[in-house]
Design an enzyme around this catalytic site. Structure first.
Site, PDB file in Angstrom:
ATOM      1  N   ARG A  41     -53.140   0.159 -15.796  1.00 41.23           N
ATOM      2  CA  ARG A  41     -53.372  -1.223 -15.370  1.00 41.23           C
ATOM      3  C   ARG A  41     -53.983  -1.348 -13.975  1.00 41.23           C
ATOM      4  O   ARG A  41     -54.396  -2.432 -13.573  1.00 41.23           O
ATOM      5  CB  ARG A  41     -52.057  -2.017 -15.454  1.00 41.23           C
ATOM      6  CG  ARG A  41     -51.716  -2.384 -16.893  1.00 41.23           C
ATOM      7  CD  ARG A  41     -50.537  -3.309 -16.948  1.00 41.23           C
ATOM      8  NE  ARG A  41     -49.297  -2.614 -16.646  1.00 41.23           N
ATOM      9  CZ  ARG A  41     -48.187  -3.216 -16.203  1.00 41.23           C
ATOM     10  NH1 ARG A  41     -48.173  -4.523 -16.001  1.00 41.23           N
ATOM     11  NH2 ARG A  41     -47.100  -2.519 -15.977  1.00 41.23           N
TER      12      ARG A  41
ATOM     13  N   ASN B  83     -80.146  13.605  21.826  1.00 40.41           N
ATOM     14  CA  ASN B  83     -79.279  14.774  21.646  1.00 40.41           C
ATOM     15  C   ASN B  83     -79.621  15.584  20.408  1.00 40.41           C
ATOM     16  O   ASN B  83     -79.187  16.699  20.259  1.00 40.41           O
ATOM     17  CB  ASN B  83     -77.809  14.346  21.588  1.00 40.41           C
ATOM     18  CG  ASN B  83     -77.519  13.347  20.488  1.00 40.41           C
ATOM     19  OD1 ASN B  83     -78.379  12.543  20.133  1.00 40.41           O
ATOM     20  ND2 ASN B  83     -76.339  13.393  19.937  1.00 40.41           N
TER      21      ASN B  83
ATOM     22  N   TYR C 177     -77.084   4.470  24.184  1.00 38.16           N
ATOM     23  CA  TYR C 177     -76.494   5.486  23.313  1.00 38.16           C
ATOM     24  C   TYR C 177     -76.269   6.763  24.112  1.00 38.16           C
ATOM     25  O   TYR C 177     -77.220   7.335  24.655  1.00 38.16           O
ATOM     26  CB  TYR C 177     -77.399   5.796  22.098  1.00 38.16           C
ATOM     27  CG  TYR C 177     -76.871   6.995  21.333  1.00 38.16           C
ATOM     28  CD1 TYR C 177     -75.623   6.934  20.717  1.00 38.16           C
ATOM     29  CD2 TYR C 177     -77.576   8.193  21.285  1.00 38.16           C
ATOM     30  CE1 TYR C 177     -75.096   8.043  20.058  1.00 38.16           C
ATOM     31  CE2 TYR C 177     -77.055   9.309  20.624  1.00 38.16           C
ATOM     32  CZ  TYR C 177     -75.814   9.217  20.018  1.00 38.16           C
ATOM     33  OH  TYR C 177     -75.281  10.310  19.373  1.00 38.16           O
TER      34      TYR C 177
ATOM     35  N   GLY D 298     -36.067  -2.063 -16.870  1.00 41.78           N
ATOM     36  CA  GLY D 298     -34.888  -1.694 -17.667  1.00 41.78           C
ATOM     37  C   GLY D 298     -33.660  -2.484 -17.207  1.00 41.78           C
ATOM     38  O   GLY D 298     -33.455  -2.668 -16.013  1.00 41.78           O
TER      39      GLY D 298
ATOM     40  N   GLY E  16     -42.642  10.879 -21.428  1.00 42.66           N
ATOM     41  CA  GLY E  16     -41.549  10.032 -20.956  1.00 42.66           C
ATOM     42  C   GLY E  16     -40.914  10.550 -19.685  1.00 42.66           C
ATOM     43  O   GLY E  16     -41.126  11.707 -19.284  1.00 42.66           O
ATOM     44  N   THR E  17     -40.109   9.684 -19.058  1.00 45.32           N
ATOM     45  CA  THR E  17     -39.567  10.000 -17.732  1.00 45.32           C
ATOM     46  C   THR E  17     -38.550  11.144 -17.762  1.00 45.32           C
ATOM     47  O   THR E  17     -38.460  11.901 -16.783  1.00 45.32           O
ATOM     48  CB  THR E  17     -38.949   8.737 -17.092  1.00 45.32           C
ATOM     49  OG1 THR E  17     -38.192   8.023 -18.086  1.00 45.32           O
ATOM     50  CG2 THR E  17     -40.019   7.812 -16.564  1.00 45.32           C
TER      51      THR E  17
END
Ligand code: UD1
Ligand code: CA
Length: 488
Positions: free
Chosen positions: A27, A395, A375, A150, A90-91
């Protein structure tokens, strides 16, 4: 368990952490793995690891899967070890991938996408876990809108189970106490509980949440510990990510104002976590401070100032629109508006730098001035030097290498001067305006390197000349015609 492990676990239990970070984060609609999205400048997973380190976690294990190589690149420098979860089943499967059987002491399980967790939250939970002498604990929070989180199911007040929103009936969905996704368990029971988890749910996944009911059935002490709702704040979308950043920026502003920083419109001041500002400094609207930037006392930061990993000493005035990166600015400096200091630049005390001045890898001495449109790159400018308007260090040479310009103390550089590096200008030298300096200048010498001016007295343009003499344009003899032809 061998003897040495026993002594370890009988004292204050050693703490390790497993961070779940293998998910894709569909998402987010972003090519970046979800846990690498920054909250107030720091990847979410970095924030979670930082909180774990703050409570003394000795071993940091991170479960990686989607975007593994990118995630490794962020977590390994933070001292974490990556454990690969091949398939996101899954966890519970994710925690098993981190090889909990090889751990000792207490294990903290965190999600890589809950960036608002702080060390103090974890400290409170760990001490409660220890006081309760629990085997497993889930951290819960009471939310007004529990959404898809949950639900914590209790019976007569006692924890019974966690039920995922997708598997819950109407009554269970009304429960406002939710699972934050943070758990603590004794290492000695964790692997065994995980091995009993079955994919008996609507998604067919191995749910970590099932270790609660399994542990209770096994007669273990399983408890719910209430945490701050911010601990349960999980990021799944860009909008939630932005909201998390806002929370952190608000927290940081509050801390700075408590320190005595004056903010005219705090809501528009953005300071990352490691930014320090001394009391008495005034910060105008729309200022953005990143990395470990340090701003002293009694400074003024006008609107549109953007500072990255730089330090600014006391009483320095930074005018509108300045941009600094990896540089050091001394005391009582006046700088801007619209000055850019690029990496490895340092500005001496009481220097004055005006508008549209850019410096890169330059040491600019005390009390020296570069008032306008200049500069300076790869340069060493001494103390009390004046750099005139439009001065440039050349430079970068045709060999694609960078060369240095060194200007001694007290030198005076007029306007519109080019220094073709490598070049050295001695102390107290004076460089005439409009000079292109290609040779070193000794101390106290005057250098002039420009086309000599020629004045033609009483000069007439060719048309004026022809109308007076009747001659055609272009045929008039002399320098005037030649000049006109060149111009055409
Ligand atoms: C999970 C909890 C839910 C809790 C919520 C809090 C489960 C089954 N549910 O739900 O009770 O309220 O967190 O935010 O645990 N991950 C892996 N590998 C996997 C699956 C997930 O590493 O195979 C990681 C994800 O990258 C993420 C974390 O685990 O960092 C949580 O996973 P996610 O799918 O977001 O779980 P939720 O549905 O939010
Ligand atoms: Ca989640």
């Amino acid at each position: 368990m061998n003897k040495s492990e026993k002594t370890q676990t009988s004292g204050p239990a050693s703490l390790s952490v497993i961070v779940l970070a293998a998910g894709k984060g569909t998402r987010m609609k972003s090519p970046l793995p979800k846990v690498l999205h920054p909250v107030a400048g720091q990847p979410m997973v970095g924030r979670v690891l930082q909180a774990a380190k703050a409570v003394g976690a000795k071993e940091l294990r991170v479960v990686v899967g989607h975007g593994e190589s990118l995630v490794r690149r962020v977590i390994e420098p933070l001292g974490a070890i990556a454990f690969q979860q091949k398939e996101q089943k899954g966890t519970a499967d994710a925690v098993l991938s981190a090889d909990p059987g090889s751990m000792t002491g207490t294990v903290l399980i965190l999600s890589g996408d809950t960036p608002l967790i702080e060390g103090k939250d974890l400290a409170a939970i760990i001490s409660e876990f220890n006081d309760l002498r629990a085997d497993v604990a889930v951290v819960t929070a009471e939310l007004k809108n529990p959404g898809s989180l949950g639900r914590i199911v209790r019976q007569k007040g006692e924890l019974k189970a966690i039920v995922e929103a997708g598997d819950a009936g109407a009554d269970t969905l009304k429960i406002r106490e939710i699972n934050s996704g943070t758990y603590i368990a004794k290492a000695s029971v964790l692997a065994d509980l995980l091995s009993q988890v079955k994919p008996n749910n609507s998604k067919g996944e191995f749910y970590l949440t099932d270790i609660i009911s399994i542990g209770l059935e096994d007669g273990l002490k399983v408890v719910a510990i209430k945490g701050r709702p911010a601990m349960a704040y999980g990021v799944n979308t860009q909008e939630e990510l932005a909201r998390a950043s806002r929370v952190v920026f608000t927290r940081n502003r509050k801390k700075l104002m408590e320190n005595g920083v004056v903010m005219i419109d705090p809501a528009t001041v953005y300071a990352e976590d490691d930014v320090v500002i001394g009391g008495g400094t005034v910060v105008y609207p729309n200022v953005y401070l990143r990395g470990a930037s340090r701003i002293g006392h009694y400074c003024v930061l006008e609107p549109g100032v953007h500072i990255i990993s730089s330090s600014v000493a006391d009483s320095t005035h930074i005018k509108a629109g300045c941009y600094f990166e990896n540089c050091v600015v001394g005391e009582k400096v006046q700088i801007g508006p619209y000055a850019r200091l690029r990496p490895e630049t340092s500005i001496g005390r009481e220097a004055h730098i005006g508008n549209f001045v850019e410096m890169k890898k330059t040491v600019f001495g005390a009390r020296s001035k570069a008032g306008h449109l200049t500069y300076l790159g790869d340069a060493k400018i001494g103390d009390d030097v004046n750099i005139g308007c439009g001065t440039i260090t050349c430079n970068y040479a045709a060999d694609r290498k960078k060369y240095e310009t060194v200007i001694g103390d007290g030198a005076f550089v007029g306007s519109d001067v080019q220094f073709v590096a490598p070049i050295k200008i001695g102390d107290g030298a004076v460089i005439a305006s409009g000079s292109t300096i290609t040779e070193d200048v000794p101390a106290k010498a005057l250098a002039i390197a420009r086309g000599r001016q020629v004045n033609k007295p009483d000069w007439k343009s060719p048309s004026e000349a022809s109308s007076m003499t009747g001659q055609k344009i272009g045929s008039a003899p002399g320098t005037a015609t030649a000049t006109r032809d060149e111009k055409d």
